[in-house]
Scaffold this active site. Structure first.
Site, PDB file in Angstrom:
ATOM      1  N   TYR A  14       0.811  -1.224   0.000  1.00 60.33           N
ATOM      2  CA  TYR A  14       0.000   0.000   0.000  1.00 60.33           C
ATOM      3  C   TYR A  14       0.841   1.270   0.000  1.00 60.33           C
ATOM      4  CZ  TYR A  14      -3.737  -3.196   1.355  1.00 60.33           C
ATOM      5  OH  TYR A  14      -4.640  -4.227   1.394  1.00 60.33           O
ATOM      6  N   HIS A  19      -4.347   6.230  -1.284  1.00 61.27           N
ATOM      7  CA  HIS A  19      -4.908   6.205   0.070  1.00 61.27           C
ATOM      8  C   HIS A  19      -3.841   6.494   1.139  1.00 61.27           C
ATOM      9  CE1 HIS A  19      -8.860   5.660   1.513  1.00 61.27           C
ATOM     10  NE2 HIS A  19      -8.878   4.379   1.777  1.00 61.27           N
ATOM     11  N   TYR A  61      -5.172  -0.441   9.679  1.00 60.84           N
ATOM     12  CA  TYR A  61      -5.855  -0.361   8.391  1.00 60.84           C
ATOM     13  C   TYR A  61      -6.858   0.783   8.478  1.00 60.84           C
ATOM     14  CZ  TYR A  61      -3.437  -4.481   6.827  1.00 60.84           C
ATOM     15  OH  TYR A  61      -2.444  -5.343   6.477  1.00 60.84           O
ATOM     16  N   ASN A  63      -9.976   1.557   7.804  1.00 63.30           N
ATOM     17  CA  ASN A  63     -11.327   1.597   8.362  1.00 63.30           C
ATOM     18  C   ASN A  63     -11.386   1.471   9.880  1.00 63.30           C
ATOM     19  OD1 ASN A  63     -10.589  -1.070   8.315  1.00 63.30           O
ATOM     20  ND2 ASN A  63     -12.461  -1.819   7.343  1.00 63.30           N
ATOM     21  N   ASP A  88      -6.278  11.582   2.115  1.00 66.47           N
ATOM     22  CA  ASP A  88      -6.620  11.654   0.699  1.00 66.47           C
ATOM     23  C   ASP A  88      -8.095  12.019   0.569  1.00 66.47           C
ATOM     24  OD1 ASP A  88      -7.039   8.925   1.870  1.00 66.47           O
ATOM     25  OD2 ASP A  88      -7.986   8.534  -0.072  1.00 66.47           O
ATOM     26  N   ASN A 109     -13.554   5.967   4.896  1.00 70.96           N
ATOM     27  CA  ASN A 109     -13.646   5.043   6.027  1.00 70.96           C
ATOM     28  C   ASN A 109     -12.731   5.411   7.195  1.00 70.96           C
ATOM     29  OD1 ASN A 109     -15.683   3.467   4.931  1.00 70.96           O
ATOM     30  ND2 ASN A 109     -14.239   2.189   3.815  1.00 70.96           N
TER      31      ASN A 109
END
Length: 190
Positions: A14, A19, A61, A63, A88, A109
């Site tokens: 990632y 994100h 993470y 969320n 973002d 999220n």
């Protein structure tokens, strides 16, 4: 005490995704300020500190970001108005930068999680990453790396946001807005 929270997802897959621009800004701020690592398991994130500033990258993470923000807020007794979340924003074109206190999560999220855990009246530094053609492509879009054209402008964009974050420590929000709001990063390269 001011707490900067950069949103992103942990893991090398990632690292360069849209994100994770919040993580990139925090990394640059930590490098720039020489903040020291004070991470603890209980914080669910990478936490760095200078004398009166904290920099957090939740590793829960996206969320579940609030699960990291809440224990740091409580442990250091950070007031909600002294929390600044860098994230973002697909509702802004790539390279746009906006500032906003409170408001909705816009389907993000990470913000949704923070809102639920600590409240909504924190300051948001919104970094535009553009949006896909169709709404059904949003998750895939934000979890993909920046394209080649965007990558050439990314360093300037991160540097600009770092300067804005440092200005937020010294100046009123309206003053920072007038100097650092961008319609597009290309405006800096004219």
């Amino acid at each position: 005490m001011t707490l900067f929270v950069g949103l992103g997802n942990p893991g090398s897959q990632y690292e360069d995704t849209r994100h994770n621009i919040g993580f990139k800004v925090i990394d640059a701020l930590v490098d720039d300020t020489g903040a020291r690592d004070i991470s603890k398991t209980a914080f669910h994130g990478m936490l760095y500190r200078t004398t009166n500033t904290l920099f957090l990258k939740p590793v829960t993470y996206m969320n579940l970001s609030g699960k990291s923000v809440l224990p740091v807020k409580q442990f250091f007794k950070v007031d909600l108005e002294n929390i600044i979340v860098v994230h973002d924003d697909i509702d802004l074109p790539f390279g746009a930068v906006r500032f906003k206190r409170g408001g909705g999560h816009g389907g993000h999220n990470g913000l949704k999680s923070i809102d639920a855990m600590v409240g909504r009246e924190y300051l948001r530094v919104r970094i535009g990453v553009g949006k896909p053609e169709r709404k059904s492509q949003v998750a895939d879009y934000v979890l993909h790396d920046f394209n080649a054209e965007e990558i050439t402008l990314l360093r300037s964009l991160i540097d600009h946001v770092v300067s804005a974050c440092k200005a937020l420590l010294k100046h009123e929000l309206n003053e920072v807005k007038s100097h650092y709001t961008l319609k597009s990063i290309e405006a800096l390269h004219v």
